[in-house]
Design a protein around this motif. Structure first.
Motif, PDB file in Angstrom:
ATOM      1  N   LEU A 295       0.823  -1.207   0.000  1.00  0.00           N
ATOM      2  CA  LEU A 295       0.000   0.000   0.000  1.00  0.00           C
ATOM      3  C   LEU A 295       0.860   1.261   0.000  1.00  0.00           C
ATOM      4  CD1 LEU A 295      -3.016   0.949   0.227  1.00  0.00           C
ATOM      5  CD2 LEU A 295      -2.622   1.131   2.683  1.00  0.00           C
TER       6      LEU A 295
ATOM      7  N   HIS B 295      -5.890   2.589   6.692  1.00  0.00           N
ATOM      8  CA  HIS B 295      -6.845   2.774   5.610  1.00  0.00           C
ATOM      9  C   HIS B 295      -7.527   4.125   5.743  1.00  0.00           C
ATOM     10  CE1 HIS B 295      -9.305   1.306   8.951  1.00  0.00           C
ATOM     11  NE2 HIS B 295     -10.349   1.905   8.369  1.00  0.00           N
TER      12      HIS B 295
ATOM     13  N   HIS C 191     -10.557   3.670   0.639  1.00  0.00           N
ATOM     14  CA  HIS C 191     -10.232   2.245   0.579  1.00  0.00           C
ATOM     15  C   HIS C 191     -11.468   1.391   0.879  1.00  0.00           C
ATOM     16  CE1 HIS C 191      -5.845   3.467   1.578  1.00  0.00           C
ATOM     17  NE2 HIS C 191      -6.031   3.428   0.265  1.00  0.00           N
TER      18      HIS C 191
ATOM     19  N   PHE D  93      -4.181   0.328  -3.711  1.00  0.00           N
ATOM     20  CA  PHE D  93      -5.112  -0.568  -3.012  1.00  0.00           C
ATOM     21  C   PHE D  93      -5.144  -1.947  -3.671  1.00  0.00           C
ATOM     22  CE2 PHE D  93      -9.439  -2.341  -2.735  1.00  0.00           C
ATOM     23  CZ  PHE D  93      -9.512  -2.551  -1.364  1.00  0.00           C
TER      24      PHE D  93
ATOM     25  N   CYS E  15      -4.110  -5.567  -1.988  1.00  0.00           N
ATOM     26  CA  CYS E  15      -4.992  -6.745  -1.956  1.00  0.00           C
ATOM     27  C   CYS E  15      -4.366  -7.929  -2.680  1.00  0.00           C
ATOM     28  CB  CYS E  15      -6.342  -6.393  -2.576  1.00  0.00           C
ATOM     29  SG  CYS E  15      -7.322  -5.222  -1.605  1.00  0.00           S
TER      30      CYS E  15
END
Length: 322
Positions: free
Chosen positions: A174, A204, A208, A239, A243
């Motif tokens: 991130l 976050h 997000h 983002f 993930c």
């Protein structure tokens, strides 16, 4: 003289009897040797931290920029210089540590230390990760890595904030991506979020959470995701990279989608048996990553077409019985 010796003998006997009587009447705790207590070391408890949405931390990614046409942005994202490679910076160091499966302490002269335990699937940090953002943009050679034995791991982690290991990979991507698409991702691939990230574990902001809610219920590419959610493209890229590193993204390429439409098998026809690829280990858990089971599901696949299964397995009846 004899009288004096007799008196001394009597006095000596009486003194011995008095000592013996005192020893018998003395309590046991006075007779036992004093016990030396071992020093007790108080180990600080493991700390916990819950991350709340922070807008100011990601303001740089949300700055308005002049939007380029989609085709031009696609070409820009495909350039090697615009890519983020996972074996660089702290991210690369984390991958090498997990590959060795050895607990270590990562230290820097100016930054807080990190304790990594691939065996337990956790890591420890002195401060929350959103206060150590500089860690994730630092070159890997600037860190010092020291191995820690399993017996000393609890003492080293004492007083640390302990989190699951995926949260560290997520945060490293991130903050380390800086708007560059990860090499494993293709701009025109359709992305789908398998499940919502546990935002209590990672830094976050509200954007997000907005991206996650949309991506968990839609299949869309990166540029389309930025347009549909009105979130800046660098933030969308960071983002999606996070993930991907946390193994939360499911990808489908455009070429494979076209092949699936053209050569889609009919229902009830067995085309292939389960592949061992489903049993590939992940970097976060040392067990089968998928619930797919050869022994159970393989049997159900073989019996999907009952007539074909009987023709290939049962012996023919030569007596002509009905």
């Amino acid at each position: 003289v004899e009288a004096v010796e007799a008196v001394e003998a009597v006095e000596a006997a009486e003194a011995v009897e008095a000592v013996e009587a005192a020893e018998v009447s003395a309590p046991e705790e006075l007779l036992a040797p004093p016990s030396i207590e071992k020093p007790s070391f108080h180990r600080p408890p493991l700390r916990q931290h819950t991350y709340l949405p922070r807008s100011g931390l990601f303001d740089e990614q949300q700055k308005p920029r002049r939007e380029k046409p989609a085709m031009e942005m696609m070409q820009m994202l495909n350039r090697p210089a615009m890519r983020f490679y996972q074996y660089t910076r702290l991210m690369g160091l984390l991958h090498s540590i997990v590959d060795k499966n050895q607990s270590v302490v990562i230290t820097h002269l100016r930054l807080p230390a990190l304790v990594i335990s691939p065996e337990r699937g956790v890591f420890g940090s002195i401060d929350p990760l959103d206060r150590e953002v500089e860690l994730f943009s630092m070159a890997a050679y600037k860190f010092k890595v020291q191995e820690v034995s399993s017996a000393d791991l609890d003492d080293v982690m004492a007083g640390c904030i302990v989190q699951p290991l995926w949260a560290l990979f997520y945060t490293a991507a991130l903050f380390g991506s800086e708007g560059r698409l990860m090499e494993a991702l293709v701009p025109n691939d359709l992305l789908h979020l398998k499940r919502m990230p546990d935002f209590k574990r990672v830094p976050h902001c509200m954007e997000h959470m907005k991206l996650a809610k949309y991506l968990v219920s839609h299949n869309i590419d990166i540029i389309g995701l930025a347009q549909m959610t009105s979130v800046s493209l660098p933030m969308v890229i960071n983002f999606c990279n996070a993930c991907e590193e946390a193994e939360l993204i499911k990808r489908r390429s455009a070429a494979l989608r076209e092949k699936e439409v053209v050569s889609r098998p009919k229902k009830g026809v067995v085309t292939a048996f389960p592949s061992p690829v489903h049993h590939k280990k992940t970097k976060f858990k040392h067990k089968v990553g998928s619930s797919f089971c050869l022994e159970r599901d393989g049997e159900s696949l073989r019996t999907a077409d009952d007539s074909r299964y009987k023709q290939t397995t049962e012996p023919s009846n030569n007596n002509g019985d009905a």
